[in-house]
Design a protein around this motif. Structure first.
Motif, short mmCIF file in Angstrom:
data_model
loop_
_atom_site.label_atom_id
_atom_site.label_comp_id
_atom_site.label_asym_id
_atom_site.label_seq_id
_atom_site.Cartn_x
_atom_site.Cartn_y
_atom_site.Cartn_z
N ALA A 66 -10.13 -15.58 -12.14
CA ALA A 66 -10.04 -14.27 -11.50
C ALA A 66 -9.76 -14.49 -10.02
N VAL A 67 -8.74 -13.81 -9.50
CA VAL A 67 -8.38 -13.94 -8.09
C VAL A 67 -8.01 -12.58 -7.54
N SER A 68 -8.08 -12.46 -6.23
CA SER A 68 -7.57 -11.28 -5.55
C SER A 68 -6.47 -11.74 -4.61
N ILE A 69 -5.36 -11.02 -4.61
CA ILE A 69 -4.20 -11.44 -3.83
C ILE A 69 -3.86 -10.39 -2.77
N TRP A 70 -3.90 -10.82 -1.52
CA TRP A 70 -3.52 -9.94 -0.42
C TRP A 70 -2.00 -9.90 -0.30
N MET A 71 -1.45 -8.72 -0.45
CA MET A 71 -0.01 -8.53 -0.28
C MET A 71 0.27 -8.07 1.15
N GLY A 72 1.49 -8.35 1.61
CA GLY A 72 1.91 -7.83 2.90
C GLY A 72 2.51 -6.45 2.71
N MET A 73 3.15 -5.94 3.75
CA MET A 73 3.89 -4.69 3.61
C MET A 73 4.98 -4.88 2.57
N LEU A 74 5.17 -3.86 1.72
CA LEU A 74 6.11 -3.97 0.61
C LEU A 74 7.32 -3.06 0.79
N ARG A 75 8.43 -3.50 0.24
CA ARG A 75 9.65 -2.68 0.27
C ARG A 75 9.64 -1.72 -0.92
N THR A 76 8.91 -0.65 -0.81
CA THR A 76 8.82 0.34 -1.88
C THR A 76 9.38 1.68 -1.41
N ASP A 77 9.55 2.59 -2.36
CA ASP A 77 10.02 3.94 -2.00
C ASP A 77 9.04 4.63 -1.07
#
Length: 287
Positions: free
Chosen positions: A192-203
């Protein structure tokens, strides 16, 4: 030659659009069968474009097998039915990505929490509690086969002030889920892990940036693609030493660098110097 995740059964929650859609497609590109969950059955069901059916089709086009699975993650009975269906159809779950999250339109507005809608706290229902419930039903399917990975999508908002206390509490909460679930699942070879994402290119991000182009100048160029985290999760699942990372809170950009992954030919930066890094669990276990 078989794809890296050929025969792997994955579930990505909240995958009609945004990060969830990208993660599902990336796992599909690696050959996985991906159950795509969400509430959007047809265009217009939400303000932003995207449906579970469209994502499932994109997963299949990418090289995997996409399966649309309508599920309102506010409803525990629907989540139970979802994993019951998967158990019947597949017999197991190898990867669960807990991504479904309620995001209110006022989330990024400035001002103290009490001057915003009380509905912002609903992220603790869909985003925190929902992740616990999905993990609750996925864990026994993984433990039975002594294999699996539960990944929570999180962000630097677990460390710094970002979008207010409800958002921050949700991110800290899923980080703690990863730390504690890892302890419970250790004997069953489930990580089990948690992943920090950066700003994403989403709508959603594009809409925000277009509303204040000067404020966000240059941000789009350094933002991560929605698929990026999916490729990171796939590499982590394939890592023969993934158990060593179980229970950790990981920065996606840093893990990608460790695995030699790029994002559409770019190297996304880690925002640790600017926004802080994760606090890992203390080794003490009190039962």
């Amino acid at each position: 030659m078989a794809s890296p995740l050929n025969s792997v059964i994955a579930v990505v929650t909240g995958a009609s659009r945004g990060a969830g859609k990208g993660i599902a497609i990336a796992l599909g590109a690696q050959g996985a069968t991906v159950y795509v969950t969400g509430r959007s059955l047809k265009e217009g069901d939400a303000e932003l474009p995207g449906t579970i059916g469209a994502t499932a089709e994109a997963v299949t086009r990418a090289g995997g097998r996409g399966i649309a699975a309508a599920c309102d993650h506010r409803d525990d009975s629907q989540v139970k039915e979802l994993f019951g269906r998967i158990a019947k159809e597949q017999g197991r779950v190898d990867i669960l990505v807990n991504n479904a999250t309620f995001l209110h339109d006022e989330l990024i507005e400035k001002g103290p929490f009490w001057k915003k809608s009380l509905q912002l706290v609903d992220i603790l229902d869909v985003g925190l509690r929902s992740a616990y419930v999905a993990s609750y039903y996925a864990a026994p399917l993984m433990a039975k086969h002594k294999n699996g990975l539960i990944a929570f999508t999180s962000s630097f908002g677990a460390s710094c002030y970002m979008h207010g206390p409800a958002y921050g509490a949700q991110k800290v909460g899923v980080d703690k889920f990863a730390k504690d679930m890892a302890v419970d699942l250790r004997a069953d070879n489930v990580a089990a892990v948690s992943i920090w994402m950066g700003m994403l290119r989403t709508d959603r991000t594009r809409r925000v940036m277009d509303s204040e182009p000067q404020k966000y100048a240059g941000f789009w160029e350094i933002a991560e693609s929605p698929e990026f985290t999916g490729h990171v999760i796939g590499a982590l699942y394939r890592d023969a030493r993934r158990a060593e990372k179980s229970g950790q809170v990981l920065i996606g950009a840093e893990l990608a660098a460790e695995y030699g992954l790029s994002d559409e030919g770019r190297t996304p930066p880690s925002h640790r110097p600017m926004l802080g890094g994760p606090t890992q669990a203390h080794p003490a276990i009190v039962e």
